[in-house]
Design a protein around this motif. Structure first.
Motif, PDB file in Angstrom:
ATOM      1  N   LEU A  19       0.814  -1.223   0.000  1.00 46.35           N
ATOM      2  CA  LEU A  19       0.000   0.000   0.000  1.00 46.35           C
ATOM      3  C   LEU A  19       0.845   1.270   0.000  1.00 46.35           C
ATOM      4  CD1 LEU A  19      -2.631  -1.158   2.631  1.00 46.35           C
ATOM      5  CD2 LEU A  19      -2.945  -0.972   0.149  1.00 46.35           C
ATOM      6  N   SER A  20       0.247   2.324  -0.549  1.00 42.38           N
ATOM      7  CA  SER A  20       0.913   3.625  -0.542  1.00 42.38           C
ATOM      8  C   SER A  20      -0.148   4.732  -0.510  1.00 42.38           C
ATOM      9  CB  SER A  20       1.775   3.795  -1.792  1.00 42.38           C
ATOM     10  OG  SER A  20       0.946   4.085  -2.900  1.00 42.38           O
ATOM     11  N   HIS A  21       0.333   5.981  -0.519  1.00 47.94           N
ATOM     12  CA  HIS A  21      -0.599   7.108  -0.521  1.00 47.94           C
ATOM     13  C   HIS A  21      -1.447   7.171  -1.786  1.00 47.94           C
ATOM     14  CE1 HIS A  21       2.764   8.495  -2.941  1.00 47.94           C
ATOM     15  NE2 HIS A  21       1.983   9.439  -3.425  1.00 47.94           N
ATOM     16  N   HIS A  22      -1.118   6.377  -2.801  1.00 50.09           N
ATOM     17  CA  HIS A  22      -1.894   6.433  -4.039  1.00 50.09           C
ATOM     18  C   HIS A  22      -3.317   5.913  -3.848  1.00 50.09           C
ATOM     19  CE1 HIS A  22       1.216   8.081  -6.409  1.00 50.09           C
ATOM     20  NE2 HIS A  22       2.040   7.080  -6.199  1.00 50.09           N
ATOM     21  N   ASN A  25      -5.365   8.745  -3.979  1.00 53.78           N
ATOM     22  CA  ASN A  25      -5.602   9.268  -5.324  1.00 53.78           C
ATOM     23  C   ASN A  25      -6.724   8.513  -6.025  1.00 53.78           C
ATOM     24  OD1 ASN A  25      -3.738  11.391  -5.364  1.00 53.78           O
ATOM     25  ND2 ASN A  25      -2.043   9.963  -5.743  1.00 53.78           N
ATOM     26  N   ASP A 119      -3.318  -0.575  -3.853  1.00 57.55           N
ATOM     27  CA  ASP A 119      -3.725   0.815  -3.671  1.00 57.55           C
ATOM     28  C   ASP A 119      -5.114   1.048  -4.273  1.00 57.55           C
ATOM     29  OD1 ASP A 119      -1.307   1.572  -2.491  1.00 57.55           O
ATOM     30  OD2 ASP A 119      -0.385   2.050  -4.421  1.00 57.55           O
TER      31      ASP A 119
END
Lengths: 273, 324
Positions: A19-22, A25, A119
């Motif tokens: 996982l990431s901050h995307h 988005n 994500d």
């Protein structure tokens, strides 16, 4: 040549999501699509819950006696709030996700960027929960508006149903996504709805007290996040939360996390060949 | 003329100089689906600034190779580096360097043409102002400015493909990866896409593309490999491949059944020819100009003589039978 063992089967499905901050988005994309349409859709999510609440609450309520100090509409309202938020999250994660995954290729397109498939899954789940929350805000506002007349809400504790609605959306959305991720065709989602969501709907303790049903049925019913949420919603509406409600919140968190974890693994298995 | 036959695995050994290090480098790259081997341990290097093509029939392993390079498909074996980064260890960093144009249009139908570019830019962490500037420039470059506010479904196939390419370029990638970029487009749209891809190459962009169109490969690719059944049969520039495997000109003779044995007998007396007998037509590959040879063979004046092309190479190497 180095042979690299590809994690297959269950181990792959249960592997930790990447996982990431995307994910945010992905959520923002869904939000932006929604914000273009929300004015035209404003009253749509209210029609069915209000029909159930006032149709059954007042109509059927005339024939229902639950004891002194408990009108049927007051019994019904917390469940209606939980259910129609839940439905929105479920729709998002069934048909919405299926279209984006299979028909529009959105999942593959986003996975071609620095965002991962996990994500995308998390972003869609966060969005489904957001829709659950938005619908819950609408419904709670209407309930609040009618409270002076029908004595439905008794405590500002009821506001706590909103963060719980987000959690409920996450749990039910993740559960739905698990099925969407294994659906061989879009018609499969109809089976999921008939065989899983509709029983969850009727057995949530919204329309009749679960204590009056057979024991085995109660066990089945309490396995559903909707039943857990409805029970706590009811305590909050009455302004009488009990320690057990904390357990309910923990159960919702656990179910949401477990289903989201499995859903992302199943989506990976489906799309990464 | 070189050997026309045989399946050779070609390995290009590159010098390890840093500035000329290949942008993409694969060694022993393998992809298996269950017991089926789609890519059978191939080696290739894509140099900076070139257009590198994967040519091959359906099922040759082109798309599997591309998908591994885009980190969309795990490797079954071997290794693959993009700009020095291992696709297996650093997929996000690799994908940040790529612009991917997939085979199917996967534009977002719920948002406008311009939003398709802007929303995609978010995944590359481009600030909004910069993304907006690039989106408008890309729309102008790909002749889509007038469509900026429309939904994707209102675009023609050619416009959708151009938008997909524009979207892939929004992050100013080091490598543009295109999987069959003009499949399904009408001739006008294909030529426009080709022109734009050539323009990108002139600006120094590295392109990696798959195609089963010979003319596309010949027009665009500086170097290409021909893949078949998961292996690389040959690699080189289009011209080198044509010279090595199909000669200079091709005479397509279509003798009447009665004349056929006589023609075959005469063919044995002419040096430096390669003949492929398909059962009805005879393809005669020549090292030099074909016309005098046609005269020597007593072929009719209107016999078809043409320059050898990639299609000849392709068909000679992969056979003329249907492959799927």
């Amino acid at each position: 040549m180095i042979a690299i063992a590809q994690p297959r089967g269950l181990r792959n499905v249960l592997a930790a999501p990447d996982l990431s901050h995307h994910a945010l988005n992905v959520w923002r994309r869904n939000r932006d699509v929604y914000l273009k349409l929300w004015k035209t859709e404003l009253f749509l999510p209210l029609i069915e819950p209000l029909l159930v609440l006032f149709g059954m609450g007042l109509g059927l309520g005339k024939f229902v006696s639950l004891g002194i100090d408990q009108s049927y509409i007051r019994f019904l309202a917390p469940g209606v709030l939980a259910q129609f938020g839940m439905f929105q999250a479920t729709f998002e994660c069934c048909w919405g996700v299926y279209f984006r995954m299979e028909n529009h290729g959105t999942y593959q397109a986003v996975a071609s960027t620095p965002a991962s498939l996990d994500d995308v899954v998390l972003g869609d789940l966060l969005w489904a929960s957001t829709r659950c929350l938005v619908n819950s805000v609408y419904i709670l506002a209407v309930i609040l508006a009618f409270t002076p007349h029908y004595d439905i809400l008794r405590s500002p504790w009821a506001l706590l149903t909103l963060p719980l609605a987000y959690l409920l959306g996450l749990a039910m959305g993740s559960l739905s996504l698990c099925f969407t991720a294994v659906a061989p065709a879009i018609s499969f989602l109809g089976y999921f709805f008939s065989l899983v969501i509709i029983p969850i709907f009727w057995l949530s303790g919204t329309f009749f007290p679960l204590e009056r049903t057979p024991g085995w049925l109660q066990i089945v019913a309490w396995a559903s996040p909707l039943t857990v949420a409805t029970s706590t919603y009811r305590h909050l509406f009455d302004g009488k939360p009990v320690p057990q409600d904390l357990l309910h919140v923990a159960v919702l968190c656990l179910e949401a996390a477990a289903c989201a974890w499995i859903a992302s693994g199943l989506v990976r298995r489906r799309l990464i060949k | 003329m070189h050997s026309f036959t045989g399946t050779r695995s070609v390995t290009l050994l590159t010098t390890p100089a840093a500035d000329s290090a290949p942008l993409v480098s694969a060694r022993g790259l393998t992809k298996r689906y269950g017991s089926f081997t789609a890519v059978a341990g191939i080696d290739f290097d894509v140099r900076r600034g070139e257009c590198f093509g994967f040519l091959g029939p359906n099922g040759a392993g082109k798309s599997s190779t591309i998908r591994m390079a885009c980190c969309l498909s795990p490797l079954s074996g071997g290794e693959l580096f993009v700009d020095g980064l291992d696709v297996q260890r650093e997929p996000r960093a690799v994908k940040a360097k790529l612009g991917v144009v997939s085979q199917d249009d996967n534009l977002d139908p719920d948002i406008t043409v311009r939003q398709n570019l802007l929303f995609y830019a978010r995944y590359f962490d481009l600030p909004h102002q910069e993304a907006a500037r690039r989106a408008d420039r890309a729309l102008a470059l790909f002749q889509l400015t007038e469509k900026a506010g429309e939904k994707v479904d209102d675009l023609s196939g050619g416009m959708k493909r151009r938008l997909t390419i524009a979207r892939a370029l929004i992050s100013s990638p080091s490598l543009l990866v295109l999987d069959e970029p003009t499949t399904g487009l009408d001739p006008q749209a294909r030529h426009l896409v080709w022109r734009q891809l050539r323009g990108l190459k002139e600006q120094g962009m590295t392109l990696l593309l798959t195609t089963h169109y010979m003319d596309e490969a010949a027009r665009l690719c500086d170097r290409l490999v021909i893949m078949h059944q998961g292996r690389i049969l040959v690699q080189g520039t289009p011209l080198d491949l044509i010279r090595a495997h199909a000669g200079y000109e091709v005479i397509e003779a279509d003798p009447a059944p009665a004349e056929r044995p006589e023609l075959l007998r005469r063919l044995q007396h002419v040096e430096g020819l390669q003949v492929e007998d398909t059962g009805d037509a005879l393809y005669i590959f020549t090292e030099g100009v074909g016309a005098p040879i046609a005269v020597r063979l007593g072929l009719p004046e209107d016999v078809l003589i043409r320059r050898a092309n990639l299609e000849d190479v392709f068909l000679r190497l992969t056979g003329r039978g249907l492959l799927d």
